[in-house]
Design an enzyme around this catalytic site. Structure first.
Site, PDB file in Angstrom:
ATOM      1  N   ASP A   1      10.734  88.969  -0.025  1.00 47.77           N
ATOM      2  CA  ASP A   1      11.324  89.655   1.130  1.00 47.77           C
ATOM      3  C   ASP A   1      10.541  90.947   1.337  1.00 47.77           C
ATOM      4  O   ASP A   1      10.585  91.849   0.491  1.00 47.77           O
ATOM      5  CB  ASP A   1      12.803  89.954   0.821  1.00 47.77           C
ATOM      6  N   ILE A   2       9.821  91.029   2.431  1.00 48.41           N
ATOM      7  CA  ILE A   2       8.914  92.171   2.670  1.00 48.41           C
ATOM      8  C   ILE A   2       9.658  93.503   2.708  1.00 48.41           C
ATOM      9  O   ILE A   2       9.078  94.565   2.436  1.00 48.41           O
ATOM     10  CB  ILE A   2       8.117  91.933   3.979  1.00 48.41           C
TER      11      ILE A   2
ATOM     12  N   VAL B   1      11.990  88.407  10.491  1.00 48.54           N
ATOM     13  CA  VAL B   1      11.571  89.567   9.684  1.00 48.54           C
ATOM     14  C   VAL B   1      11.857  90.875  10.432  1.00 48.54           C
ATOM     15  O   VAL B   1      12.175  91.911   9.818  1.00 48.54           O
ATOM     16  CB  VAL B   1      10.081  89.430   9.294  1.00 48.54           C
ATOM     17  N   ASP B   2      11.816  90.825  11.759  1.00 53.44           N
ATOM     18  CA  ASP B   2      12.119  92.009  12.584  1.00 53.44           C
ATOM     19  C   ASP B   2      13.559  92.469  12.298  1.00 53.44           C
ATOM     20  O   ASP B   2      13.843  93.646  12.020  1.00 53.44           O
ATOM     21  CB  ASP B   2      11.970  91.610  14.061  1.00 53.44           C
TER      22      ASP B   2
ATOM     23  N   SER C   1       4.030  85.509  13.770  1.00 55.94           N
ATOM     24  CA  SER C   1       4.117  84.464  14.806  1.00 55.94           C
ATOM     25  C   SER C   1       4.471  83.068  14.295  1.00 55.94           C
ATOM     26  O   SER C   1       4.591  82.143  15.109  1.00 55.94           O
ATOM     27  CB  SER C   1       2.790  84.357  15.598  1.00 55.94           C
TER      28      SER C   1
ATOM     29  N   TYR D   1       8.015  82.315  16.981  1.00 54.83           N
ATOM     30  CA  TYR D   1       6.913  82.166  17.962  1.00 54.83           C
ATOM     31  C   TYR D   1       6.104  80.900  17.759  1.00 54.83           C
ATOM     32  O   TYR D   1       5.157  80.638  18.492  1.00 54.83           O
ATOM     33  CB  TYR D   1       6.022  83.419  17.951  1.00 54.83           C
TER      34      TYR D   1
END
Ligand code: APR
Length: 176
Positions: free
Chosen positions: A5-6, A28-29, A112, A116
């Site tokens: 998890d970033i 993630v955003d 992406s 996306y």
């Protein structure tokens, strides 16, 4: 290259796969905004958005990483609308901003490849090649981490990296 998890990483900067409004979203955003807290959205609102392929830097607030570089990846259509070049631009612009800020360590998600719809293998190729080229030409950042969210994604990126390394050592052997 790691699975994880970033938002938990203790690096100088993490890259966010944002949208052009920079108002946050899912994936993630959403995770980054949740972990950073409401001040992130407040700062993002002052930036006036971001074009696809470009990037903007903000503070990290409650995140362990002091900086977040928000980049807007291309939506995959059919590969005939400049998607590959735009994804490469995302990585280059994020790296340029990190270098200008003096960041030594930077972590990327697989930009992406979620909402996306960018094919993972192609995205891995573009991310790894663009980053390798940038690092060969610039002193900063020193270390780049690619953070994959699933084991499947990690193994695919690992395959792509192995193939690139094998090809590079074969090319070098041919040059000698
Ligand atoms: N840490 C690391 N990677 C993550 C995390 C996380 N916490 N959460 C999701 N991911 C991975 C996904 O598994 C995917 O591989 O990030 C990658 C990118 O997926 P998305 O977050 O869906 O991003 P993207 O495909 O670029 O779509 C961006 O989705 O969330 C919205 O606001 C965002 O409109 C924008 C669009």
């Amino acid at each position: 290259m790691e699975r994880g998890d970033i938002t938990t990483l203790h690096v100088d900067g993490i890259v966010n796969a944002a949208n052009s409004s920079l108002r946050g979203g899912g994936g993630v955003d959403g995770a980054i905004h949740r972990a950073a807290g409401p001040k992130l959205k407040t700062e993002c609102a002052t930036l006036g958005g971001c074009s696809t392929g470009d990037a903007r830097i903000t503070k990290g607030y409650r995140l362990p990483a002091p900086w977040v570089i928000h980049t807007v990846g291309p939506v995959w259509r059919d590969g005939k609308h400049g998607e590959e070049e735009l994804l490469a631009d995302c990585h280059r612009r994020s790296l340029e901003i990190a270098m200008e800020k003096g960041l030594e360590t930077l972590a990327f998600p697989a930009i992406s490849t979620g909402a996306y719809g960018f094919p993972l293998r192609q995205a891995a190729n573009i991310a790894l090649r663009t980053t390798a080229t940038f690092l060969a030409e610039h002193a900063l950042p020193h270390e780049i981490y690619f953070i994959l969210f699933t084991e499947r994604d990690l193994s695919i990126w690992g395959e792509i990296l192995d193939t690139m390394i094998k090809k590079q050592s074969k090319d070098q052997a041919n040059d000698t």
